[in-house]
Design a protein around this motif. Structure first.
Motif, PDB file in Angstrom:
ATOM      1  N   UNK A  12      41.383 -15.760  -7.664  1.00 50.23           N
ATOM      2  CA  UNK A  12      40.766 -15.547  -6.264  1.00 50.23           C
ATOM      3  C   UNK A  12      42.057 -15.889  -5.013  1.00 50.23           C
ATOM      4  N   UNK A  13      43.228 -15.083  -6.236  1.00 49.42           N
ATOM      5  CA  UNK A  13      44.941 -14.793  -5.531  1.00 49.42           C
ATOM      6  C   UNK A  13      43.696 -13.524  -4.752  1.00 49.42           C
ATOM      7  N   UNK A  14      44.947 -13.348  -3.779  1.00 51.28           N
ATOM      8  CA  UNK A  14      44.785 -12.505  -2.598  1.00 51.28           C
ATOM      9  C   UNK A  14      46.115 -12.026  -1.617  1.00 51.28           C
ATOM     10  N   UNK A  15      47.185 -12.358  -1.716  1.00 58.01           N
ATOM     11  CA  UNK A  15      48.354 -12.652  -1.421  1.00 58.01           C
ATOM     12  C   UNK A  15      49.342 -12.610  -2.285  1.00 58.01           C
ATOM     13  N   UNK A  16      49.412 -11.377  -3.383  1.00 61.84           N
ATOM     14  CA  UNK A  16      50.053 -11.231  -4.876  1.00 61.84           C
ATOM     15  C   UNK A  16      51.189 -10.072  -4.370  1.00 61.84           C
ATOM     16  N   UNK A  17      52.306 -10.459  -5.349  1.00 67.12           N
ATOM     17  CA  UNK A  17      53.948  -9.405  -4.864  1.00 67.12           C
ATOM     18  C   UNK A  17      53.595  -9.324  -6.192  1.00 67.12           C
ATOM     19  N   UNK A  18      55.026  -8.517  -5.739  1.00 68.56           N
ATOM     20  CA  UNK A  18      55.789  -7.095  -7.186  1.00 68.56           C
ATOM     21  C   UNK A  18      56.780  -7.511  -7.152  1.00 68.56           C
ATOM     22  N   UNK A  73      61.137 -17.067   0.570  1.00 68.56           N
ATOM     23  CA  UNK A  73      61.494 -17.159   1.587  1.00 68.56           C
ATOM     24  C   UNK A  73      60.655 -16.958   2.918  1.00 68.56           C
ATOM     25  N   UNK A  74      59.284 -16.166   2.600  1.00 69.75           N
ATOM     26  CA  UNK A  74      58.846 -15.886   3.536  1.00 69.75           C
ATOM     27  C   UNK A  74      58.275 -17.413   4.180  1.00 69.75           C
ATOM     28  N   UNK A  75      57.192 -16.737   5.180  1.00 71.10           N
ATOM     29  CA  UNK A  75      56.978 -18.023   6.546  1.00 71.10           C
ATOM     30  C   UNK A  75      55.588 -18.654   4.862  1.00 71.10           C
ATOM     31  N   UNK A  76      55.571 -19.664   5.262  1.00 69.70           N
ATOM     32  CA  UNK A  76      54.574 -20.620   4.329  1.00 69.70           C
ATOM     33  C   UNK A  76      53.088 -19.678   5.143  1.00 69.70           C
ATOM     34  N   UNK A  77      53.362 -19.524   5.609  1.00 71.71           N
ATOM     35  CA  UNK A  77      51.362 -18.630   6.352  1.00 71.71           C
ATOM     36  C   UNK A  77      51.116 -17.347   5.224  1.00 71.71           C
ATOM     37  N   UNK A  78      52.113 -16.559   4.653  1.00 70.96           N
ATOM     38  CA  UNK A  78      51.778 -15.445   4.392  1.00 70.96           C
ATOM     39  C   UNK A  78      52.816 -15.567   2.894  1.00 70.96           C
ATOM     40  N   UNK A  79      53.104 -16.286   2.074  1.00 72.35           N
ATOM     41  CA  UNK A  79      53.965 -16.368   0.945  1.00 72.35           C
ATOM     42  C   UNK A  79      52.786 -15.707  -0.175  1.00 72.35           C
ATOM     43  N   UNK A  80      53.481 -14.924  -1.108  1.00 75.22           N
ATOM     44  CA  UNK A  80      52.624 -15.048  -1.846  1.00 75.22           C
ATOM     45  C   UNK A  80      51.940 -16.400  -2.937  1.00 75.22           C
ATOM     46  N   UNK A  81      50.728 -15.686  -3.161  1.00 72.38           N
ATOM     47  CA  UNK A  81      50.047 -17.329  -4.341  1.00 72.38           C
ATOM     48  C   UNK A  81      50.294 -16.532  -5.319  1.00 72.38           C
ATOM     49  N   UNK A  82      50.263 -14.956  -5.702  1.00 78.28           N
ATOM     50  CA  UNK A  82      50.475 -14.895  -7.219  1.00 78.28           C
ATOM     51  C   UNK A  82      51.982 -13.830  -7.238  1.00 78.28           C
ATOM     52  N   UNK A  83      52.665 -13.781  -8.868  1.00 78.98           N
ATOM     53  CA  UNK A  83      53.391 -12.345  -8.073  1.00 78.98           C
ATOM     54  C   UNK A  83      53.064 -11.832  -9.800  1.00 78.98           C
ATOM     55  N   UNK A  84      52.954 -10.447  -9.993  1.00 80.53           N
ATOM     56  CA  UNK A  84      53.356 -10.126 -11.223  1.00 80.53           C
ATOM     57  C   UNK A  84      54.539  -9.292 -11.165  1.00 80.53           C
ATOM     58  N   UNK A  85      55.478  -9.830 -11.874  1.00 78.23           N
ATOM     59  CA  UNK A  85      56.767  -8.639 -12.419  1.00 78.23           C
ATOM     60  C   UNK A  85      56.545  -7.586 -13.342  1.00 78.23           C
ATOM     61  N   UNK A  86      57.524  -7.138 -12.986  1.00 74.94           N
ATOM     62  CA  UNK A  86      57.049  -5.664 -13.540  1.00 74.94           C
ATOM     63  C   UNK A  86      57.945  -5.288 -15.159  1.00 74.94           C
ATOM     64  N   UNK A  87      58.322  -6.673 -15.544  1.00 73.48           N
ATOM     65  CA  UNK A  87      58.906  -6.807 -17.053  1.00 73.48           C
ATOM     66  C   UNK A  87      58.628  -8.545 -17.209  1.00 73.48           C
TER      67      UNK A  87
END
Length: 156
Positions: A12-18, A73-87
């Motif tokens: 269900x994640x759409x806001x996924x950061x790297x 630290x991004x505004x709560x309205x656009x803060x990621x709900x998931x993060x993929x780390x490259x390691x």
């Protein structure tokens, strides 16, 4: 990267950061470029600039920790709900930052690493990771090289 992103989207994640690695390293560059190609359209639908969701560092704990703090630290309205780390090391650093920020993984934030290091199964919570089958990759590379004709002159 596609496997990991597909998994997070299926949750269900759409806001996924790297958390990206050094772009001078080929694995980091390939993971970054794959993320960019797959996530840019999805983030555009969410009204989020993909550049806001990529934090570049090194394949280490400190980069993961600092990177996650920057993303949170991004505004709560656009803060990621998931993060993929490259390691996995970056992901473990990010997990440490999440704990400092009183974020529960995976309840408040999903986190995924990359490499399949054994330590990923030893931490709490256990880290979801994309395993790199290094032995199989090495075997395939050797088989490819072994099948090449011998060269007598310099490589150009």
């Amino acid at each position: 990267m596609a496997l990991g992103l597909d998994h997070l989207v299926s949750l269900g994640h759409r806001r996924i950061a790297l958390l990206a690695g050094e772009q001078s390293l080929m694995p980091a560059r390939l993971r970054h470029d794959s993320y960019l190609g797959l996530m840019a359209p999805l983030l555009a639908q969410e009204g989020i600039a993909v550049a806001d969701y990529i934090v570049t560092g090194r394949f280490d704990l400190t980069s993961g920790e600092q990177g996650l703090k920057r993303l949170m630290a991004l505004p709560e309205t656009i803060r990621p709900t998931a993060v993929v780390a490259s390691s996995d090391q970056q992901a473990i650093g990010a997990l440490r930052a999440a704990q400092e920020l009183a974020l529960s993984v995976p309840r408040d934030l999903s986190l995924m690493g990359f490499d399949g290091l054994p330590v990923a199964a030893m931490i709490t919570p256990r880290l979801t990771t994309i395993e790199q089958p290094v032995a199989k990759i090495a075997q395939a590379a050797f088989a490819l090289f072994a099948g090449l004709p011998e060269r007598t002159g310099p490589l150009r």
